[in-house]
Design an enzyme around this catalytic site. Structure first.
Site, short mmCIF file in Angstrom:
data_model
loop_
_atom_site.label_atom_id
_atom_site.label_comp_id
_atom_site.label_asym_id
_atom_site.label_seq_id
_atom_site.Cartn_x
_atom_site.Cartn_y
_atom_site.Cartn_z
N ARG A 104 81.20 -6.57 35.91
CA ARG A 104 81.71 -5.68 36.95
C ARG A 104 81.61 -4.23 36.51
NH1 ARG A 104 86.45 -8.62 39.52
NH2 ARG A 104 87.38 -8.29 37.49
N ARG A 107 95.62 -13.00 34.69
CA ARG A 107 95.69 -11.53 34.68
C ARG A 107 97.05 -11.19 35.26
NH1 ARG A 107 89.94 -12.01 36.18
NH2 ARG A 107 88.76 -11.10 34.48
N ASP A 153 81.81 -5.66 26.18
CA ASP A 153 81.94 -4.23 26.49
C ASP A 153 83.06 -3.56 25.69
OD1 ASP A 153 83.97 -5.62 27.70
OD2 ASP A 153 83.87 -4.59 29.61
N ASP A 203 81.59 -10.15 28.67
CA ASP A 203 80.96 -8.86 29.01
C ASP A 203 80.45 -8.07 27.79
OD1 ASP A 203 81.45 -9.40 31.61
OD2 ASP A 203 83.13 -8.02 31.84
N GLY A 238 89.84 -12.70 31.81
CA GLY A 238 88.81 -13.70 32.10
C GLY A 238 88.55 -14.56 30.88
N ASP A 265 89.65 -5.68 27.04
CA ASP A 265 90.31 -4.39 26.86
C ASP A 265 91.60 -4.25 27.67
OD1 ASP A 265 88.82 -4.37 29.14
OD2 ASP A 265 87.88 -2.42 28.81
O1 F6P Z 1 85.49 -9.86 32.39
C1 F6P Z 1 84.62 -10.91 32.56
C2 F6P Z 1 84.16 -11.06 33.99
O2 F6P Z 1 83.43 -12.24 34.00
C3 F6P Z 1 83.39 -9.92 34.59
O3 F6P Z 1 82.06 -9.84 34.20
C4 F6P Z 1 83.53 -10.27 36.04
O4 F6P Z 1 83.22 -9.24 36.86
C5 F6P Z 1 84.95 -10.66 36.13
O5 F6P Z 1 85.25 -11.21 34.86
C6 F6P Z 1 85.27 -11.63 37.22
O6 F6P Z 1 86.54 -12.09 37.06
P1 F6P Z 1 87.36 -13.06 38.02
O7 F6P Z 1 86.41 -13.61 39.02
O8 F6P Z 1 87.91 -14.09 37.12
O9 F6P Z 1 88.41 -12.22 38.60
#
Ligand code: F6P
Length: 321
Positions: free
Chosen positions: A173, A73, A131, A129, A12, A104
């Site tokens: 998430r 991704r 995290d 995040d 992301g 991560d």
């Molecule tokens: O990792 C960042 C983040 O924004 C999370 O908080 C969220 O759940 C996720 O990416 C959503 O990602 P996408 O909609 O791009 O798959």
């Protein structure tokens, strides 16, 4: 001596990634290295979607959200076949070191790749995040919570006028950091996060106590990984009879011009990543710890999530009684 490195953004996106790319490119060129920019994360790595970057490639991006290198991704990079295609491009383009800006999941891919093909990799934590173990701040988090706080301020105005209960669903998430910190800064009544089990009954009791002592409105922050904002709104309405309104902030939290904090963080981290590669360091992640940019093993970053700060959670609860 290292002569050519590559940089990519993965997972992301987060505001400040561009400032990090700029730092990697300019710091590397300053030291006489060549830089290859890889497009669309590991997908571009596999597909040879990459090319040389120069000082001008990163002009006028320090203030822009998103990532000029694009991001993705990649499922294919999780497979040995995908990684072997990427390695063919490492050889073809003469890449001797790689900077991965991401979260991560992206670091995990980098670590596996290093183990298989021995390419030195340095991770730069970029995710809203916050995290990631090994850093107190990841690039984009500060901008994201400022976006959320701005939203809370606006919602607070209309919530007061109408004496309403608002539920604000924020991103995260698997992590409640955005909810927690924005909730504290925005004065939320309750904060629901995936790391802790919280009952809606408790949330409702607190709401009722607040209204009884004369509160004009209430704001509840829900991290998407804890529950659906719509569902929480429905449950509170059913349990209390209060009128609830739900706002889902969604991806607007991922965009926007990065704050000064995120740009400074990204600049320091990007530059440090290049330094580490030049020093012969491999498989590490840069992190901000006690005000200093330090390196820690990449592995630590994806073995276990960064735990939530319970003191902050308790403080937010105390301050919103
Ligand atoms: O990792 C960042 C983040 O924004 C999370 O908080 C969220 O759940 C996720 O990416 C959503 O990602 P996408 O909609 O791009 O798959």
């Amino acid at each position: 001596m290292m002569q050519r490195i590559a940089v990519l953004t993965s997972g992301g996106d987060s505001p400040g990634m561009n400032a990090a790319i700029r730092a990697v490119v300019r710091k590397a060129i300053y030291h006489g290295l060549e830089v290859i920019g890889i497009q669309r994360g590991y997908s571009g790595f596999i597909e040879a979607d990459m090319g040389p970057m120069n000082l001008g490639s990163v002009a006028d991006i320090v203030h822009r959200g998103g990532t000029v290198l694009r991001t993705a991704r990649s499922e294919e990079f999780k497979t040995p076949e995908g990684r072997s295609k990427a390695f063919a491009n490492v050889q073809r383009f003469g890449i001797q070191g790689l900077v991965v800006i991401g979260g991560d999941g992206s670091f995990k891919g980098a670590e596996v790749f290093n183990r298989e093909y021995n390419l030195p990799v340095i991770g730069v934590p970029g995710t809203i995040d916050n995290d990631i173990t090994g850093t107190e701040f990841s690039i984009g988090f500060d901008t994201a919570i400022n976006t959320v706080v701005e939203a809370i301020n606006k919602i607070r105005d209309t919530a007061t006028s109408h004496e309403r209960t608002f539920i604000l669903e924020v991103m995260g998430r698997e992590s409640g950091y955005i909810a927690l910190m924005a909730g504290l800064a925005g004065g939320a009544e309750s904060i629901l996060i995936p790391e802790l089990r919280q009952s809606i009954e408790e949330v409702c009791d607190k709401l009722k106590r607040g209204y009884k002592r004369g509160k004009l409105h209430s704001i509840i922050i829900v991290a998407e990984g804890a529950a659906s904002g719509l569902e929480v709104g429905k449950q509170i309405r059913e349990m209390t009879g209060l009128e609830t309104k739900v706002t889902i902030l969604g991806h607007l939290q991922r965009g926007g011009t990065p704050t000064a904090f995120d740009r400074i963080l990204a600049s320091q981290m990007g530059a440090k990543a290049v330094e580490l590669l030049m020093e012969g360091c491999r498989n590490h992640m840069v992190g901000m710890v006690a005000g200093k940019v330090v390196a820690s093993p990449l592995e630590a970053a994806f073995h276990g999530k960064r735990p939530i700060d319970l003191e902050i959670y308790n403080l937010a609860n105390i301050l919103s009684i």
